[in-house]
Design a protein around this motif. Sequence first.
Motif, mmCIF file in Angstrom:
data_model
loop_
_atom_site.group_PDB
_atom_site.id
_atom_site.type_symbol
_atom_site.label_atom_id
_atom_site.label_comp_id
_atom_site.label_asym_id
_atom_site.label_seq_id
_atom_site.Cartn_x
_atom_site.Cartn_y
_atom_site.Cartn_z
ATOM 1 N N LYS A 210 0.856 -1.197 0.000
ATOM 2 C CA LYS A 210 0.000 0.000 0.000
ATOM 3 C C LYS A 210 0.881 1.232 0.000
ATOM 4 C CE LYS A 210 -4.059 -1.813 2.310
ATOM 5 N NZ LYS A 210 -4.983 -1.766 3.464
ATOM 6 N N ARG A 211 0.734 2.044 -1.038
ATOM 7 C CA ARG A 211 1.679 3.157 -1.172
ATOM 8 C C ARG A 211 1.609 4.153 -0.024
ATOM 9 N NH1 ARG A 211 -1.983 4.469 -5.236
ATOM 10 N NH2 ARG A 211 -0.699 3.369 -6.750
ATOM 11 N N GLU A 212 0.456 4.287 0.607
ATOM 12 C CA GLU A 212 0.334 5.305 1.650
ATOM 13 C C GLU A 212 1.123 4.952 2.914
ATOM 14 O OE1 GLU A 212 -2.043 3.482 0.319
ATOM 15 O OE2 GLU A 212 -3.611 2.948 1.765
ATOM 16 N N LEU A 213 1.586 3.733 3.008
ATOM 17 C CA LEU A 213 2.376 3.342 4.183
ATOM 18 C C LEU A 213 3.880 3.446 3.930
ATOM 19 C CD1 LEU A 213 0.445 0.094 5.253
ATOM 20 C CD2 LEU A 213 0.117 2.407 6.097
ATOM 21 N N ILE A 214 4.267 3.612 2.675
ATOM 22 C CA ILE A 214 5.671 3.477 2.312
ATOM 23 C C ILE A 214 6.574 4.598 2.839
ATOM 24 C CG2 ILE A 214 7.236 3.396 0.310
ATOM 25 C CD1 ILE A 214 5.033 1.679 -1.069
ATOM 26 N N PRO A 215 6.187 5.867 2.697
ATOM 27 C CA PRO A 215 7.121 6.911 3.156
ATOM 28 C C PRO A 215 7.487 6.784 4.641
ATOM 29 C CG PRO A 215 5.489 7.857 1.691
ATOM 30 C CD PRO A 215 5.042 6.447 1.969
ATOM 31 N N ALA A 216 6.500 6.517 5.481
ATOM 32 C CA ALA A 216 6.815 6.415 6.913
ATOM 33 C C ALA A 216 7.716 5.213 7.188
ATOM 34 C CB ALA A 216 5.523 6.326 7.737
ATOM 35 N N LEU A 217 7.458 4.099 6.519
ATOM 36 C CA LEU A 217 8.293 2.922 6.759
ATOM 37 C C LEU A 217 9.692 3.094 6.182
ATOM 38 C CD1 LEU A 217 5.711 0.042 6.387
ATOM 39 C CD2 LEU A 217 6.975 0.683 8.446
ATOM 40 N N ALA A 218 9.812 3.857 5.112
ATOM 41 C CA ALA A 218 11.154 4.135 4.585
ATOM 42 C C ALA A 218 11.959 4.925 5.613
ATOM 43 C CB ALA A 218 11.042 4.908 3.267
ATOM 44 N N LYS A 219 11.308 5.894 6.245
ATOM 45 C CA LYS A 219 11.993 6.662 7.304
ATOM 46 C C LYS A 219 12.401 5.738 8.450
ATOM 47 C CE LYS A 219 9.517 10.934 6.305
ATOM 48 N NZ LYS A 219 8.362 11.768 6.700
ATOM 49 N N ALA A 220 11.487 4.858 8.836
ATOM 50 C CA ALA A 220 11.789 3.936 9.932
ATOM 51 C C ALA A 220 12.960 3.030 9.570
ATOM 52 C CB ALA A 220 10.552 3.105 10.275
ATOM 53 N N ALA A 221 13.013 2.618 8.315
ATOM 54 C CA ALA A 221 14.106 1.733 7.886
ATOM 55 C C ALA A 221 15.447 2.444 8.001
ATOM 56 C CB ALA A 221 13.863 1.270 6.448
ATOM 57 N N VAL A 222 15.472 3.713 7.620
ATOM 58 C CA VAL A 222 16.718 4.476 7.755
ATOM 59 C C VAL A 222 17.068 4.636 9.239
ATOM 60 C CG1 VAL A 222 17.795 6.723 7.373
ATOM 61 C CG2 VAL A 222 16.425 5.646 5.546
ATOM 62 N N ALA A 223 16.058 4.944 10.040
ATOM 63 C CA ALA A 223 16.313 5.141 11.469
ATOM 64 C C ALA A 223 16.823 3.875 12.142
ATOM 65 C CB ALA A 223 15.035 5.626 12.171
ATOM 66 N N VAL A 224 16.351 2.744 11.692
ATOM 67 C CA VAL A 224 16.721 1.487 12.347
ATOM 68 C C VAL A 224 18.127 1.038 11.967
ATOM 69 C CG1 VAL A 224 16.094 -0.492 10.849
ATOM 70 C CG2 VAL A 224 15.393 -0.485 13.258
ATOM 71 N N GLY A 225 18.681 1.658 10.913
ATOM 72 C CA GLY A 225 20.053 1.342 10.563
ATOM 73 C C GLY A 225 20.250 0.618 9.241
ATOM 74 N N ALA A 226 19.213 0.582 8.414
ATOM 75 C CA ALA A 226 19.363 -0.064 7.103
ATOM 76 C C ALA A 226 20.425 0.659 6.288
ATOM 77 C CB ALA A 226 18.027 -0.063 6.358
ATOM 78 N N ASP A 227 21.058 -0.105 5.398
ATOM 79 C CA ASP A 227 22.095 0.461 4.539
ATOM 80 C C ASP A 227 21.538 0.972 3.214
ATOM 81 O OD1 ASP A 227 24.482 -0.160 6.165
ATOM 82 O OD2 ASP A 227 23.793 -2.220 5.901
ATOM 83 N N GLY A 228 20.245 0.868 3.041
ATOM 84 C CA GLY A 228 19.652 1.347 1.804
ATOM 85 C C GLY A 228 18.213 0.944 1.699
ATOM 86 N N LEU A 229 17.611 1.337 0.593
ATOM 87 C CA LEU A 229 16.197 1.067 0.350
ATOM 88 C C LEU A 229 16.013 0.653 -1.098
ATOM 89 C CD1 LEU A 229 14.809 4.300 2.027
ATOM 90 C CD2 LEU A 229 14.334 1.989 2.851
ATOM 91 N N ILE A 230 15.009 -0.161 -1.355
ATOM 92 C CA ILE A 230 14.586 -0.437 -2.723
ATOM 93 C C ILE A 230 13.081 -0.229 -2.764
ATOM 94 C CG2 ILE A 230 14.583 -2.941 -2.255
ATOM 95 C CD1 ILE A 230 15.235 -3.316 -5.277
ATOM 96 N N ILE A 231 12.652 0.676 -3.636
ATOM 97 C CA ILE A 231 11.265 1.155 -3.603
ATOM 98 C C ILE A 231 10.686 1.158 -5.010
ATOM 99 C CG2 ILE A 231 9.817 3.181 -3.072
ATOM 100 C CD1 ILE A 231 11.765 3.872 -0.837
ATOM 101 N N GLU A 232 9.426 0.738 -5.099
ATOM 102 C CA GLU A 232 8.755 0.729 -6.399
ATOM 103 C C GLU A 232 8.094 2.064 -6.711
ATOM 104 O OE1 GLU A 232 7.793 -3.986 -6.982
ATOM 105 O OE2 GLU A 232 6.201 -2.518 -7.216
#
Lengths: 280, 280, 280, 280
Positions: A210-232
Motif C-alpha cells: 500500500k503506497r500510503e504506508l511506504i514513506p513512513a516505513l522508509a523513514k523507519a528503515a533508515v532510522a533502524v540502521g538499514a544500509d539502503g532502500l529499494i522502492i517501487e
Amino acid sequence: MLNATLATQSDRQTLVHLSDYIAFGGEELVIIAGPCTVESRSQMETVATQLQRAPVQALRGGAFKPRTSPYSFQGLGVEGLEILSQVRSRHQIPVVTEVMSITQIELVAAHADMLQVGSRNMQNFDLLKALGEVDKPILLKRGLAATLEEFVMAAEYILSHGNSQVVLCERGIRSFDTYTRNVLDLGAVVALKQMTSLPVIVDPSHATGKRELIPALAKAAVAVGADGLIIECHPEPEKSVSDARQALSLDDMVQLVHSLHPIAAAVGRKIPASLTAVSA
Amino acid sequence: MLNATLATQSDRQTLVHLSDYIAFGGEELVIIAGPCTVESRSQMETVATQLQRAPVQALRGGAFKPRTSPYSFQGLGVEGLEILSQVRSRHQIPVVTEVMSITQIELVAAHADMLQVGSRNMQNFDLLKALGEVDKPILLKRGLAATLEEFVMAAEYILSHGNSQVVLCERGIRSFDTYTRNVLDLGAVVALKQMTSLPVIVDPSHATGKRELIPALAKAAVAVGADGLIIECHPEPEKSVSDARQALSLDDMVQLVHSLHPIAAAVGRKIPASLTAVSA
Amino acid sequence: MLNATLATQSDRQTLVHLSDYIAFGGEELVIIAGPCTVESRSQMETVATQLQRAPVQALRGGAFKPRTSPYSFQGLGVEGLEILSQVRSRHQIPVVTEVMSITQIELVAAHADMLQVGSRNMQNFDLLKALGEVDKPILLKRGLAATLEEFVMAAEYILSHGNSQVVLCERGIRSFDTYTRNVLDLGAVVALKQMTSLPVIVDPSHATGKRELIPALAKAAVAVGADGLIIECHPEPEKSVSDARQALSLDDMVQLVHSLHPIAAAVGRKIPASLTAVSA
Amino acid sequence: MLNATLATQSDRQTLVHLSDYIAFGGEELVIIAGPCTVESRSQMETVATQLQRAPVQALRGGAFKPRTSPYSFQGLGVEGLEILSQVRSRHQIPVVTEVMSITQIELVAAHADMLQVGSRNMQNFDLLKALGEVDKPILLKRGLAATLEEFVMAAEYILSHGNSQVVLCERGIRSFDTYTRNVLDLGAVVALKQMTSLPVIVDPSHATGKRELIPALAKAAVAVGADGLIIECHPEPEKSVSDARQALSLDDMVQLVHSLHPIAAAVGRKIPASLTAVSA
C-alpha cells in the motif's frame, strides 16, 4: 553455529560495490527505485530522467517476473533486459534486476550491475551456488517465511561458492493480518546486522503493498540502521502492469528521498544530494 | 479465478500413474516410505526388504538434499541415484526422489519413477516449467508458507507446460508454535480436493518432526480423504544422518500401515494387503 | 517443566463428567452440537428434537457472545440462558455455554452443565482462577495463537484453583492463509494428550469457517484420537445470526454423527447409537 | 465499516491526557519507562530518580502480572500499587500499570494515572466495557495475533462505553521466527494512525525480548510516526524477576532518550529536554 560462517567472520562491515562510486555498507545509504516491471523503453527513460532529480543511485525493473499464476504476464524477458541496458548506458546509472534460474545468469549479468534473487527463490540452493561463481553483486531477498538463520545461511551458499558481494533485503514476512500484504520486520534489520557483516537494505513496497504506508516505513528503515532502500515507483502508478497498488508516483519518490535526509543525518548516515556528489 | 485452470477443468479425479499397477487418486491409497537420505546400498536394501512386509507401494530417499546450511551434508548425489536404481530394479518397487534444479532433471528422471519438488522450490517457476516437459509424474510439496491458491497455481505451472501427472503433498506449514516443527493442515487436503482434480497426499513426518505424533496423524490423513501418505523411516532411526527425530523404525512403519486398514475401509478406500494384490 | 503440573500428574486419563452418564475421556466420544447463538426458544426446541436422532450427547448455544465489534449482536444474555435451561430440562440433555466474565459465572452455572471459556479469554487469568472454584466442568478453548504450553498452563490455572474437570478444545489457529478461517491443528490433539491427562475435543466449525470442510475434518479428529467434537448446526443455516457460513443443517449434522461410527470403531472408540444406550 | 466508529469519527487527532501537562497525540512524544514488575520501594525509588535525568514523562511497573504459568510470580499486588502511589507522589510523575480484571479496576484507578490492558486481555470484552466507564486514560496493547481491525474494535468497546481516552500500543506480533520474541509491526503504527484518530505508541521491549535490539527499534518507532514509547528498564537488569533479557539498564535508558531527539526533530516532533520544559 552462525559464527563459523563467512558472512560473520569479518571484523568489519562488508562493503558491496554497485559501481566504482557506489557501495552498500558505507556511510552513504543506497537508494534503488523503479517500476516493478520493465514495460517499455519510454517508461524506463521517464523513470531514469525523473529519478535523477532525487537522486537515486540505481534503478530497478523486472524483466523476468516470478508470478503466482502461469497465466499472468511473465515480464518482457530479453527485451526488458535490453531496455535496462540502454537506459543504464544512456543515464550512467546502475540497474538491478531479478534472475530466476541458472540458465538466465549469464544473460542477466551481461545487462545488469546487480542480480536480485527473489523471495520465492531464497532457498533455491542450486541458483545460489551458481551465483557464488558470478562476478556481480547479489541482492538476496528474504523468503516470505524465512527465519533469520535460514536467510543468513542462504547468503552463505553464495559466499561459500566464491562471491562475497551479497546484500540482504528485508521485504516483509507473512502474517495473519490482511490489512497490509506482509509485515515489515525492521527488528530483522538490526538482528541481521548483528549476526552478519553483510549490508542490509529494506523494501517497504512489497512489505506493505500500500503506497500510503511506504514513506513512513522508509523513514523507519533508515532510522533502524538499514544500509539502503529499494522502492517501487512508476510514471503512472495506476497503469502499472503489476503491483499498481504499491507503486509511488515519480514525484512522490523524489519527495520521499528528500524527506529521508534529516533521518539519515540523525543516525550518522548520508544520502547524496546529487549523483555528482556521490561520484566526487 | 482458479476455475479456469487445467488443474480444475476435469470433471473427474485425475489419476496419476506411478507404475502400470499403481495410481494416485483411485480407490487404493498409495503409501510411500523410506529414509530422508539415501546413505548406502545396504541401508536401502534393508529398507526395501523390510517394507515389503507392510507393504508400501513406493520407496522414498533423497540423493540431492536441500539443506539450510551449505556446510551440512548435501546427499550422495549421483551415487545416491544409482543406489535407488539398483534397489528399484532388484525389488521391483517404484522410487520417488527430489530434483532440485533443471540441470538435474534428466539424470533424476533416468533413475526414479516420480520426481519430487521440495517445499523450498514450490515457487521455483523455471524448475516447474521444465518439469512440465518431463514424462514422469511429479510430487509437488506445499511451500512452508504457501497459500492454497499459490500451491494450486504452482501445480498449474507444471500442467500448463504439458505434464498432467501432478500429485500435491501437504507437509505442514509454519506457525508460531515450536512444539512441533510445523502444523499439519489437514483442512488443506479437503480444500485442495475441492479446488482441483489432482490427487493429494500427506507427509506427517516433516509436518511434525516428532515420530510419536506420526501414527495418529497418518490415520487422520486417511480419514480426511488423502490419496496417500509419504512417511520417513530408517533401519536405525537414531543413526539417520538427517531428521533422525522424525524417522520411524521399519517395524513401526510396517505396523503403521497395518493400523491404517480399518480407517481406510471406514472412508471407502483400500490399502493393499500385499503387493501381489496391488498388481493383480 | 510441564511435568510438575496438576494436568500431567495423573497416571491415567482424567474423566470429565458432563452428567451421571456422560464423561469426556472414556471409550465413548462426546459430541456436542447446536447453533452458534441461542436465537429463540423455538429454534432451540427444533435443534434439541432433531439432534436426538443423531444422537448428540449435549447441546451448545451462546447466550453471551464475544464479538469483535461492540456494535454486533451480543447474544440474548439472560434470556438465552433461560431458553437453554428450559430445553435442557424438557429434553434431558446437558447444555454447554460460554461464560465471558467472573460476574457471569454464578448465573451461567445455574443454567448450564458445562461452562465454556472462549479463545479470546484463554489467558484471562482472573476468569480462569474463578472457574477453578466452580463445581462445573469447564470447556477451555485454545487461543487463536496460543502455544501448546500456554494452553496447558491456562488449564493449570483452573486446576490449581481446585477444579479438576477441564476439557481442552482445539479450534484452529491463525495462519497466513485466508482460504479457511483458521487452520485446524490436529497434531495438537495428539501432543496435548501426550502432555496432559485431560480430555481433548475438536471444534471443526470455527477452525474452518466453511461447512463443506467440516465432515471430513470431524472424521480426521476422531481418527487422530480426540475425545469428542463440538460442531455448529442450525435449523436454517443461511438465517443464522452469526457464523452462518459454517453451520451445518440439522439433517447434515445427524448424517455426520452416523458417518463417524466406523472411524470411531477403527480407533477403538464408540459413539452411542442412541441416548438410551449411553445411559444404560 | 470502520468509518462508522467513534475511534475514527473525529477529524482531528485525539489527545489523551496523562496529566495536566502531558498528552499523547500532540507534538511532544510521551516516553514511559520502568521495570516489568514492581519489586520493592527502593527499586522504584531508584528508577524514578534515575529516569528523571532522561527525562521520561511516566513510569511503568506491574503490580498484577499476567503470567503464562500459575506457579510463576504473580506480582506484588496491592503492595505493588502502594509502592507506585508513593513514588508517584514523591516524584510528581504519572504511573501506568496493568489492570487484569473488573474487580481490580477501582483499586488500580486509585493508585495509577493510566490503566493498561495487556495483550492477553485485548479481547476481554467485559473488562473493556467496564473500562469504558472509568475516568482514567487506558493504554490498550495489541493482542499477540490481533488483526488491526480487531485491535481498533477492541478500542471501540472502551470508547462506545464512554471513555474516549484510549492510547493504542503496538508491542509485536507472533511469527514463525524464534530469533526475536515477537515481530514489531511498525507498519501497523502507520496504518492505525490512518484508520483511527487515537494516539499510537510502541513497546519495543516486549516486541523483541532482546535488549540489544531496542534502541534501534525505538528510533524506528519515532521515525515511523509513533506518539510515544513504553520501554522496560531496571536498576540491575540481570536481577529482574521477569523479562530480564529485555530490560535496559537505567543508564542505557537515559542514553536512549537522548538519542531520540534528532529523530524526533527530523519528523517534526519533540522530546522534552527536561520535565520542567514539559510543564512550562
